[in-house]
Design a protein around this motif. Sequence first.
Motif, PDB file in Angstrom:
ATOM      1  N   GLN A 359      46.683  68.386  72.895  1.00 57.10           N
ATOM      2  CA  GLN A 359      47.192  69.692  72.415  1.00 57.10           C
ATOM      3  C   GLN A 359      47.961  69.426  70.983  1.00 57.10           C
ATOM      4  OE1 GLN A 359      46.955  68.813  75.390  1.00 57.10           O
ATOM      5  NE2 GLN A 359      46.574  70.540  76.709  1.00 57.10           N
ATOM      6  N   LEU A 360      48.906  68.356  71.017  1.00 60.23           N
ATOM      7  CA  LEU A 360      49.580  68.444  69.983  1.00 60.23           C
ATOM      8  C   LEU A 360      50.011  67.010  69.303  1.00 60.23           C
ATOM      9  CD1 LEU A 360      51.896  69.467  67.902  1.00 60.23           C
ATOM     10  CD2 LEU A 360      53.699  69.149  69.599  1.00 60.23           C
ATOM     11  N   THR A 361      49.836  66.569  68.262  1.00 57.05           N
ATOM     12  CA  THR A 361      49.881  65.004  67.736  1.00 57.05           C
ATOM     13  C   THR A 361      51.032  65.049  66.802  1.00 57.05           C
ATOM     14  OG1 THR A 361      47.655  64.831  68.008  1.00 57.05           O
ATOM     15  CG2 THR A 361      48.773  63.385  66.336  1.00 57.05           C
ATOM     16  N   LEU A 362      51.962  64.428  66.816  1.00 62.60           N
ATOM     17  CA  LEU A 362      52.983  64.046  65.918  1.00 62.60           C
ATOM     18  C   LEU A 362      52.781  62.796  65.034  1.00 62.60           C
ATOM     19  CD1 LEU A 362      56.041  64.844  68.533  1.00 62.60           C
ATOM     20  CD2 LEU A 362      54.623  66.606  66.888  1.00 62.60           C
ATOM     21  N   ALA A 363      53.127  62.900  63.549  1.00 64.99           N
ATOM     22  CA  ALA A 363      52.706  61.638  63.071  1.00 64.99           C
ATOM     23  C   ALA A 363      53.832  61.865  61.742  1.00 64.99           C
ATOM     24  CB  ALA A 363      51.297  61.926  62.276  1.00 64.99           C
ATOM     25  N   GLY A 364      53.726  60.695  61.216  1.00 66.34           N
ATOM     26  CA  GLY A 364      54.732  60.553  59.803  1.00 66.34           C
ATOM     27  C   GLY A 364      53.919  59.782  58.777  1.00 66.34           C
ATOM     28  N   HIS A 365      54.613  58.644  58.320  1.00 68.39           N
ATOM     29  CA  HIS A 365      53.672  57.720  57.357  1.00 68.39           C
ATOM     30  C   HIS A 365      53.844  58.048  55.972  1.00 68.39           C
ATOM     31  CE1 HIS A 365      51.057  54.685  56.052  1.00 68.39           C
ATOM     32  NE2 HIS A 365      49.996  55.622  55.920  1.00 68.39           N
ATOM     33  N   ARG A 388      46.005  61.852  48.608  1.00 70.34           N
ATOM     34  CA  ARG A 388      45.687  60.816  49.377  1.00 70.34           C
ATOM     35  C   ARG A 388      45.457  60.993  51.005  1.00 70.34           C
ATOM     36  NH1 ARG A 388      43.973  57.557  52.379  1.00 70.34           N
ATOM     37  NH2 ARG A 388      44.275  55.361  52.878  1.00 70.34           N
ATOM     38  N   TYR A 389      46.617  61.717  51.156  1.00 66.86           N
ATOM     39  CA  TYR A 389      46.617  62.385  52.643  1.00 66.86           C
ATOM     40  C   TYR A 389      46.527  63.977  52.449  1.00 66.86           C
ATOM     41  CZ  TYR A 389      47.946  57.535  53.944  1.00 66.86           C
ATOM     42  OH  TYR A 389      48.096  56.116  54.372  1.00 66.86           O
ATOM     43  N   PRO A 390      45.351  64.570  52.805  1.00 65.52           N
ATOM     44  CA  PRO A 390      45.379  66.004  52.756  1.00 65.52           C
ATOM     45  C   PRO A 390      46.142  66.603  53.683  1.00 65.52           C
ATOM     46  CG  PRO A 390      43.289  64.963  52.783  1.00 65.52           C
ATOM     47  CD  PRO A 390      44.154  63.998  52.992  1.00 65.52           C
ATOM     48  N   ARG A 391      46.526  66.070  54.919  1.00 64.52           N
ATOM     49  CA  ARG A 391      47.429  66.437  55.580  1.00 64.52           C
ATOM     50  C   ARG A 391      48.930  65.671  55.681  1.00 64.52           C
ATOM     51  NH1 ARG A 391      44.061  69.701  59.302  1.00 64.52           N
ATOM     52  NH2 ARG A 391      41.800  68.951  59.353  1.00 64.52           N
ATOM     53  N   TRP A 392      49.722  65.995  54.904  1.00 68.43           N
ATOM     54  CA  TRP A 392      50.893  65.202  54.434  1.00 68.43           C
ATOM     55  C   TRP A 392      52.201  65.862  54.948  1.00 68.43           C
ATOM     56  CZ3 TRP A 392      54.480  66.929  50.976  1.00 68.43           C
ATOM     57  CH2 TRP A 392      53.952  68.309  50.039  1.00 68.43           C
ATOM     58  N   ALA A 393      52.301  66.956  55.265  1.00 66.99           N
ATOM     59  CA  ALA A 393      53.647  67.334  55.605  1.00 66.99           C
ATOM     60  C   ALA A 393      53.518  68.801  56.547  1.00 66.99           C
ATOM     61  CB  ALA A 393      54.715  67.494  54.493  1.00 66.99           C
ATOM     62  N   LEU A 395      53.218  71.557  59.348  1.00 70.44           N
ATOM     63  CA  LEU A 395      51.912  71.803  60.692  1.00 70.44           C
ATOM     64  C   LEU A 395      50.629  72.059  60.131  1.00 70.44           C
ATOM     65  CD1 LEU A 395      54.204  74.158  62.919  1.00 70.44           C
ATOM     66  CD2 LEU A 395      52.829  72.063  63.865  1.00 70.44           C
ATOM     67  N   TYR A 396      49.622  71.495  60.867  1.00 73.25           N
ATOM     68  CA  TYR A 396      48.281  71.699  60.884  1.00 73.25           C
ATOM     69  C   TYR A 396      47.471  71.996  61.956  1.00 73.25           C
ATOM     70  CZ  TYR A 396      49.742  69.447  56.203  1.00 73.25           C
ATOM     71  OH  TYR A 396      50.125  69.007  55.075  1.00 73.25           O
ATOM     72  N   GLU A 397      46.375  72.727  61.928  1.00 73.00           N
ATOM     73  CA  GLU A 397      45.534  73.099  63.311  1.00 73.00           C
ATOM     74  C   GLU A 397      44.232  73.154  62.763  1.00 73.00           C
ATOM     75  OE1 GLU A 397      43.073  75.781  65.596  1.00 73.00           O
ATOM     76  OE2 GLU A 397      43.655  76.231  63.731  1.00 73.00           O
ATOM     77  N   GLU A 398      43.591  72.517  63.665  1.00 72.18           N
ATOM     78  CA  GLU A 398      41.961  72.618  63.589  1.00 72.18           C
ATOM     79  C   GLU A 398      41.260  72.724  65.082  1.00 72.18           C
ATOM     80  OE1 GLU A 398      38.396  69.994  61.727  1.00 72.18           O
ATOM     81  OE2 GLU A 398      40.301  70.078  60.818  1.00 72.18           O
ATOM     82  N   ALA A 399      40.470  73.261  65.408  1.00 68.83           N
ATOM     83  CA  ALA A 399      39.713  73.479  66.560  1.00 68.83           C
ATOM     84  C   ALA A 399      40.629  73.349  67.880  1.00 68.83           C
ATOM     85  CB  ALA A 399      38.901  71.967  66.896  1.00 68.83           C
ATOM     86  N   GLY A 400      41.699  74.253  67.497  1.00 68.10           N
ATOM     87  CA  GLY A 400      42.600  74.660  68.585  1.00 68.10           C
ATOM     88  C   GLY A 400      43.430  73.512  68.701  1.00 68.10           C
TER      89      GLY A 400
END
Length: 436
Positions: A359-365, A388-393, A395-400
């Motif tokens: 349900q929820l992923t937490l990342a950094g990098h 380089r990283y479209p999801r870079w900072a 919250l993002y949501e896809e496919a629930g």
Amino acid sequence: MLRFIIPIVLVFILELYTFFSIRTLTANKFILIGFWVFTVLVYGVFFYQMSIAQREGRFSLSLGYAIAMLLTLTVPKLFILAILFIEDIFRFFTGLFNYFQHSGMSATEALPGRRKFISQLALGIAAIPFAGFLYGVFKGRYDFRVIKHTMFFDDLPAAFDGYTLTQISDIHAGSFDNKEKVAYAVDLINEQQSDVILFTGDIVNAVAEEMHPWIDTFKRLEAKDGKYSVLGNHDYGFYAYETKAEILENHKKIEQVHKDIGFNLLLNDKKTIERNGEKLHILGVENWGASGHFPKKGSLKKATENVVDGEFNVLLSHDPSHFDYKEMQFPKNKEGKEVIRPTDVVDESNIINFEKKIQLTLAGHTHGMQFGIEIPFLNFKWSPVKYRYPRWAGLYEEAGKYLHVNRGFGVLAFPGRVGIWPEITVIELKKREKVA
């Protein structure tokens, strides 16, 4: 050879235009000569520190400050170059017109001189990024911000309604130089009084010893349901060591650092938190991402063993590209053959398409590249890292399924932050009420 000549020529043009702008305002020889002496000194220090870093295979504070000095002085000069170059275009066509309009006029006489006002304007505009970089180095890198999100889920167990997570990422202890500021940030994390603290990798720049002076500070972190962590690409020692034995030894030391702080290090594993008979799983995978330069050891299958469909999962995965990973990309050598890092490669689906729902992923990098523009009330954010990283900072949501990318706690290479501040994330999980 050409790849070295072109950058040298471009740098020389940049410095030459800056020199022209200064010369328009003053004829003082000490200032003009001092400009070139200081410029050569800055580049010299930078290349000297780079040579040390390449020899030792690690980032140092000395290299960081050399990079900071170079960027602080070079980026503003780009604005000077742009403004004076535009002026030179007008000067060229004006000179061309004068040359053909007035017979007998030499090309030198036809070309109008550089206007003092334009040089003043260029230097004035350049002062803005110059001040920004100075702030970023001396203040911005420790300007910690608490960013809060409330997230609603249909399948959140009722016992975890209102459950709070604090996420930090990318500590990069080798870049710290102020114990008081770091201690303040640790206190700020504890003030959030979250149920659990989650760290999403890169505790050091390259070697475990970088964290040793900071263990007593970070072991003060407190959360009633514990502190959980994963490794990032910098935690594997590939940047500092060449032999497998050295890499493995550093890896053991990194694991010990996590234990000394009180982090439960999840290496393709999970921990289950139970309340009133209901479960919330904290999953943690080793590094996995799109770049072939970084180790790929993450295994969602191992981390989700014994996880039953329908249970609620929070995943820690350092690299956000794991979320919607498309294709493995490895660097290639001169013969066109793929070069794979000395590590196990686990080929699995990305998080979105994984067989079990996360349900929820937490990342950094990404660090938000430590440079960019954010205007919260306009919901606007931009950083060069987005290419380089479209999801870079944020919250993002896809496919629930949701991904949160933390902007990072520390810094790497450039010892500062401009517009993208160090982040402490607090996420409150809420159960969405069913509409009758």
